[in-house]
Design a protein around this motif. Sequence first.
Motif, mmCIF file in Angstrom:
data_model
loop_
_atom_site.group_PDB
_atom_site.id
_atom_site.type_symbol
_atom_site.label_atom_id
_atom_site.label_comp_id
_atom_site.label_asym_id
_atom_site.label_seq_id
_atom_site.Cartn_x
_atom_site.Cartn_y
_atom_site.Cartn_z
ATOM 1 N N GLN A 129 36.732 38.721 50.373
ATOM 2 C CA GLN A 129 37.358 38.586 51.692
ATOM 3 C C GLN A 129 38.602 37.698 51.665
ATOM 4 O O GLN A 129 39.354 37.663 52.633
ATOM 5 N N SER A 130 38.826 37.017 50.556
ATOM 6 C CA SER A 130 39.958 36.104 50.458
ATOM 7 C C SER A 130 41.286 36.857 50.352
ATOM 8 O O SER A 130 41.426 37.766 49.535
ATOM 9 N N PRO A 131 42.278 36.449 51.135
ATOM 10 C CA PRO A 131 43.594 37.097 51.031
ATOM 11 C C PRO A 131 44.311 36.750 49.722
ATOM 12 O O PRO A 131 45.275 37.415 49.361
ATOM 13 N N THR A 132 43.829 35.749 49.001
ATOM 14 C CA THR A 132 44.470 35.350 47.751
ATOM 15 C C THR A 132 43.842 36.001 46.524
ATOM 16 O O THR A 132 44.293 35.764 45.411
ATOM 17 N N CYS A 133 42.847 36.837 46.726
ATOM 18 C CA CYS A 133 42.191 37.523 45.602
ATOM 19 C C CYS A 133 43.014 38.746 45.201
ATOM 20 O O CYS A 133 43.399 39.552 46.050
ATOM 21 N N CYS A 134 43.255 38.884 43.898
ATOM 22 C CA CYS A 134 44.035 40.034 43.417
ATOM 23 C C CYS A 134 43.219 41.322 43.527
ATOM 24 O O CYS A 134 41.986 41.300 43.568
ATOM 25 N N LYS B 136 39.102 42.053 43.168
ATOM 26 C CA LYS B 136 38.379 42.573 44.338
ATOM 27 C C LYS B 136 37.600 43.830 43.974
ATOM 28 O O LYS B 136 36.452 44.005 44.372
ATOM 29 N N CYS C 106 42.979 27.763 45.863
ATOM 30 C CA CYS C 106 43.012 28.774 46.920
ATOM 31 C C CYS C 106 41.590 29.321 47.089
ATOM 32 O O CYS C 106 40.736 29.126 46.214
#
Length: 117
Positions: free
Chosen positions: A18-23, A27, A101
């Motif tokens: 759910q993290s916007p910083t995960c590539c 994911k 992050c």
Amino acid sequence: MEKELLQFMKEKTQELVQSPTCCAELKEVAATWLEAVGTENEAAETEKYINELKADIMPIDQLIGFAGSEAGEEYFGQDAAQNIKAHAEEIKANGSCYCDCPACAAAEAILKKLAAL
């Protein structure tokens, strides 16, 4: 995998996904692992997932170098890059080895838990 560890990994993996910083690659591997939990593919997908976590977690020195570079300024914008670099230098001085992050924090928590086994 013991039930407590599995539950921890599932929770942290959901945070990571759910993290916007995960590539995108991480994911995808994480989502595949979540789907494989409890199936005959769990062990193989767990190995792939752990390898991807290790490959994608951002070492703090790499973050500092990127944020302080021209490429980092182009990617983040000049002000954001300077702020990220300063923050990364601060957390490194306080002992952090990795970016903090949301995605890297979740990855680090999983990897630390696995290393303790």
